[in-house]
Design a protein around this motif. Structure first.
Motif, PDB file in Angstrom:
ATOM      1  N   ARG A   1       2.235  -1.059 -42.704  1.00 14.08           N
ATOM      2  CA  ARG A   1       0.845  -0.990 -42.237  1.00 14.08           C
ATOM      3  C   ARG A   1       0.685   0.035 -41.124  1.00 14.08           C
ATOM      4  O   ARG A   1      -0.276   0.804 -41.098  1.00 14.08           O
ATOM      5  CB  ARG A   1       0.399  -2.359 -41.733  1.00 14.08           C
TER       6      ARG A   1
ATOM      7  N   TRP B   1      -3.060   1.187 -41.104  1.00 12.68           N
ATOM      8  CA  TRP B   1      -3.818  -0.035 -41.426  1.00 12.68           C
ATOM      9  C   TRP B   1      -3.377  -1.158 -40.500  1.00 12.68           C
ATOM     10  O   TRP B   1      -2.904  -2.204 -40.943  1.00 12.68           O
ATOM     11  CB  TRP B   1      -3.587  -0.435 -42.881  1.00 12.68           C
TER      12      TRP B   1
ATOM     13  N   PRO C   1      -5.385  -6.296 -39.141  1.00 12.50           N
ATOM     14  CA  PRO C   1      -5.081  -7.219 -40.246  1.00 12.50           C
ATOM     15  C   PRO C   1      -6.291  -7.561 -41.106  1.00 12.50           C
ATOM     16  O   PRO C   1      -6.166  -7.752 -42.318  1.00 12.50           O
ATOM     17  CB  PRO C   1      -4.544  -8.466 -39.530  1.00 12.50           C
ATOM     18  N   ASP C   2      -7.476  -7.639 -40.486  1.00 21.41           N
ATOM     19  CA  ASP C   2      -8.673  -8.010 -41.238  1.00 21.41           C
ATOM     20  C   ASP C   2      -9.160  -6.886 -42.145  1.00 21.41           C
ATOM     21  O   ASP C   2      -9.773  -7.137 -43.187  1.00 21.41           O
ATOM     22  CB  ASP C   2      -9.798  -8.416 -40.280  1.00 21.41           C
TER      23      ASP C   2
ATOM     24  N   SER D   1      -7.045  -4.273 -43.203  1.00 16.82           N
ATOM     25  CA  SER D   1      -5.947  -3.666 -43.952  1.00 16.82           C
ATOM     26  C   SER D   1      -6.011  -4.027 -45.424  1.00 16.82           C
ATOM     27  O   SER D   1      -6.195  -5.199 -45.777  1.00 16.82           O
ATOM     28  CB  SER D   1      -4.604  -4.120 -43.378  1.00 16.82           C
TER      29      SER D   1
ATOM     30  N   GLU E   1      -2.968  -7.417 -47.401  1.00 16.86           N
ATOM     31  CA  GLU E   1      -3.446  -8.667 -46.812  1.00 16.86           C
ATOM     32  C   GLU E   1      -2.328  -9.704 -46.758  1.00 16.86           C
ATOM     33  O   GLU E   1      -1.571  -9.881 -47.720  1.00 16.86           O
ATOM     34  CB  GLU E   1      -4.594  -9.216 -47.660  1.00 16.86           C
ATOM     35  N   SER E   2      -2.218 -10.391 -45.617  1.00 15.28           N
ATOM     36  CA  SER E   2      -1.307 -11.528 -45.490  1.00 15.28           C
ATOM     37  C   SER E   2      -2.043 -12.791 -45.927  1.00 15.28           C
ATOM     38  O   SER E   2      -3.131 -13.071 -45.413  1.00 15.28           O
ATOM     39  CB  SER E   2      -0.838 -11.693 -44.043  1.00 15.28           C
ATOM     40  N   VAL E   3      -1.468 -13.522 -46.851  1.00 20.28           N
ATOM     41  CA  VAL E   3      -2.050 -14.780 -47.315  1.00 20.28           C
ATOM     42  C   VAL E   3      -1.167 -15.891 -46.777  1.00 20.28           C
ATOM     43  O   VAL E   3      -0.050 -16.108 -47.270  1.00 20.28           O
ATOM     44  CB  VAL E   3      -2.132 -14.830 -48.853  1.00 20.28           C
TER      45      VAL E   3
ATOM     46  N   TYR F   1       1.812 -11.860 -49.721  1.00 23.00           N
ATOM     47  CA  TYR F   1       1.026 -10.660 -49.451  1.00 23.00           C
ATOM     48  C   TYR F   1       0.383 -10.152 -50.740  1.00 23.00           C
ATOM     49  O   TYR F   1       0.908 -10.355 -51.834  1.00 23.00           O
ATOM     50  CB  TYR F   1       1.911  -9.551 -48.857  1.00 23.00           C
TER      51      TYR F   1
ATOM     52  N   TYR G   1      -2.207  -6.640 -52.246  1.00 25.58           N
ATOM     53  CA  TYR G   1      -2.915  -5.382 -52.003  1.00 25.58           C
ATOM     54  C   TYR G   1      -4.340  -5.529 -52.527  1.00 25.58           C
ATOM     55  O   TYR G   1      -4.547  -5.893 -53.689  1.00 25.58           O
ATOM     56  CB  TYR G   1      -2.223  -4.214 -52.684  1.00 25.58           C
ATOM     57  N   ARG G   2      -5.303  -5.221 -51.673  1.00 24.96           N
ATOM     58  CA  ARG G   2      -6.712  -5.295 -52.055  1.00 24.96           C
ATOM     59  C   ARG G   2      -7.220  -3.888 -52.336  1.00 24.96           C
ATOM     60  O   ARG G   2      -7.251  -3.039 -51.435  1.00 24.96           O
ATOM     61  CB  ARG G   2      -7.540  -5.926 -50.934  1.00 24.96           C
TER      62      ARG G   2
END
Length: 231
Positions: free
Chosen positions: A201, A206, A209-210, A212, A215-217, A222, A224-225
């Motif tokens: 990141r 990136w 965190p919000d 990027s 995304e961390s779930v 994780y 990718y969006r």
């Protein structure tokens, strides 16, 4: 035959490592301190560096930091300490693997060969260029671009990013990422993945965190969006 560089100040350990790795079919160079190790890594371009942490003068942590500024060569750290904090520090600093003394000959050779295999292997499904308008990845050239600006990534970081984008929208667990990006579903997986994602990141710019795309779930892993237009 792979070119390896051992950075180790203890002459007996260095000799044992050289003989062991040469018998395993590798070409092995040796540097007895950190400055010599950096110089040899720059001049000789080894395919893997075995780096002792307890070096005199410039210690292994400093060597690792400077090495990451000039090269993405795989690094196997050697240390006499097995504390979790040292392992975390090594992974955070960009090391690819970590081995605590004393270790067996078989384990060292296996880890070296695993790192060499992973650094030279890419998955067949990931050969096509990926471009979603924000991120572009060229696996054949091993190059990544954000907003048309190239980002330099280590082999592990590149594989991690490639795996995430090829599964865009899907949540991948740390073990899944280890199996696909590291080819290693064992060991201290969650920490290794966590710090690799943080470094990735940061390099991609990136850091929020919000915002990027990576995304961390919480509790799962994780994903990718894709940007809205690409999705």
């Amino acid at each position: 035959m792979s070119r390896l560089l051992v950075v180790e100040d203890d002459p007996d350990i260095a000799l044992a490592l050289r003989l062991l790795l040469q018998r395993a079919g590798h070409q092995v160079g040796h540097a007895k301190d950190g400055r010599a190790g950096l110089r040899d890594a720059f001049n000789e371009r080894p395919e893997l560096v075995i780096l002792d942490i307890g070096l005199p003068g410039m210690d292994g942590w400093q060597v690792l930091e400077r090495l990451r500024d000039i090269s993405d060569v795989p690094v196997l750290l050697l240390t006499a300490h097995g504390q979790e904090s040292d392992k975390v520090r090594g992974l955070r600093g960009g090391a690819d693997d970590y081995l605590t003394k004393p270790f067996t000959n078989a384990e060292l050779v296996a880890r070296v060969e695993a790192l060499l295999r992973r650094s030279g292997t890419t998955a067949s499904w990931a050969d096509e260029v990926y471009d979603d308008g924000t991120l572009r990845i060229d696996p054949a050239a091993r190059r990544a671009f954000v907003a048309d600006a190239e980002v330099r990534l280590t082999p592990t970081e590149f594989r991690l990013l490639n795996v995430l984008v090829r599964h865009a929208g899907a949540v991948l667990s740390p073990n899944q990422l280890l199996a696909q990006a590291w080819d290693d579903p064992t060991g201290i997986g969650p920490e290794r993945v966590k710090f690799a994602v943080l470094r990735l990141r940061r390099k991609l710019g990136w850091t929020d965190p919000d915002a990027s795309p990576i995304e961390s779930v919480r509790g799962f892993g994780y994903r990718y969006r894709r940007p809205p237009a690409a999705a």
